[in-house]
Every structure is written in structure tokens, then in C-alpha cells.
Design an enzyme around this catalytic site. Structure first.
Site, mmCIF file in Angstrom:
data_model
loop_
_atom_site.group_PDB
_atom_site.id
_atom_site.type_symbol
_atom_site.label_atom_id
_atom_site.label_comp_id
_atom_site.label_asym_id
_atom_site.label_seq_id
_atom_site.Cartn_x
_atom_site.Cartn_y
_atom_site.Cartn_z
ATOM 1 N N VAL A 6 0.844 -1.195 0.000
ATOM 2 C CA VAL A 6 0.000 0.000 0.000
ATOM 3 C C VAL A 6 0.880 1.245 0.000
ATOM 4 O O VAL A 6 1.795 1.374 0.803
ATOM 5 C CB VAL A 6 -0.930 0.025 1.248
ATOM 6 C CG1 VAL A 6 -1.801 1.274 1.235
ATOM 7 C CG2 VAL A 6 -1.792 -1.224 1.304
ATOM 8 N N CYS A 7 0.582 2.150 -0.934
ATOM 9 C CA CYS A 7 1.259 3.458 -0.928
ATOM 10 C C CYS A 7 0.202 4.520 -1.214
ATOM 11 O O CYS A 7 -0.988 4.220 -1.226
ATOM 12 C CB CYS A 7 2.413 3.500 -1.930
ATOM 13 S SG CYS A 7 1.933 3.567 -3.652
ATOM 14 N N ALA A 8 0.628 5.727 -1.448
ATOM 15 C CA ALA A 8 -0.327 6.816 -1.628
ATOM 16 C C ALA A 8 -1.245 6.564 -2.827
ATOM 17 O O ALA A 8 -2.458 6.652 -2.710
ATOM 18 C CB ALA A 8 0.399 8.145 -1.769
ATOM 19 N N GLY A 10 -0.288 3.927 -5.410
ATOM 20 C CA GLY A 10 -0.015 2.636 -6.024
ATOM 21 C C GLY A 10 1.024 2.673 -7.131
ATOM 22 O O GLY A 10 1.418 1.636 -7.655
ATOM 23 N N THR A 13 4.967 2.012 -5.728
ATOM 24 C CA THR A 13 5.097 0.637 -5.235
ATOM 25 C C THR A 13 5.066 -0.351 -6.386
ATOM 26 O O THR A 13 5.553 -1.453 -6.232
ATOM 27 C CB THR A 13 3.986 0.271 -4.229
ATOM 28 O OG1 THR A 13 3.046 1.287 -4.160
ATOM 29 C CG2 THR A 13 4.530 0.047 -2.886
#
Length: 99
Positions: A6-8, A10, A13
Site C-alpha cells: 500500500v502506498c499513496a 499505487g 510501489t
């Protein structure tokens, strides 16, 4: 092992995800991995074993743990930036053992 990254949004990542897939394969480990943004993770988390969070959203780690009920951890900033897959794999295995 099924990992949800999970990142801000996607995007960043996704790059890490491809490197992780290659590293796991080289080491004979099975891996299913998906990179998503904060807006999506709750909809699909039930299909995963662990959640790994990008450093840019690590401030939401406790919320993500509560919402998913899965073992979760933030990837260290340096490991994330240089795609240090050996360290990330160690973290993933540690989380998986908590399942």
C-alpha cells in the site's frame, strides 16, 4: 505468500513490486503481490496474508492494521528507495510468521 503493498497512489510501489517478484523468483519463493493506493486496500485486503506499507503512508499504519486485521508493517525508507529486496523479504517473512 500473498502480499498487499500500500502506498499513496499505487504507482511508486509498482516499481518495487516488480523487483520483489524477480527477487522472490530468484530465491525459489512463491509470491503473489499487488500494489494499491490508500483508496483501494480495504476492498481487496481479505485475499492477502500480509500488508506492507510504503514509507510515504506509514503514518496510516495503525489505521491499516485495524481495517485489515492482517499483520502489517511499514517498509523502511532506505530499503524502499533502493528496493533492498533481501531486507524487504526478511520483513515479509517476519510478518507472515505472525499470521
Amino acid at each position: 505468500m500473498k502480499i498487499l503493498l500500500v502506498c499513496a497512489g499505487g504507482m511508486s510501489t509498482s516499481i518495487l513490486m516488480k523487483k520483489m517478484e524477480a527477487y522472490w523468483k530468484e530465491n525459489g519463493e512463491e509470491l503473489e503481490i499487488k500494489a494499491v493506493g490508500l483508496a483501494e486496500y480495504q476492498d481487496i485486503c481479505s485475499g492477502y496474508d500480509i500488508v506492507m506499507v510504503g514509507p510515504q503512508v506509514s503514518y496510516r499504519l495503525n489505521e491499516i492494521k485495524e481495517n485489515t486485521g492482517l499483520p502489517c508493517a511499514a517498509i523502511e525508507s532506505f530499503d524502499y528507495a533502493v528496493a533492498n529486496c533481501p531486507n524487504i523479504m526478511k520483513l515479509a517473512k517476519k510478518l507472515y510468521s505472525e499470521k
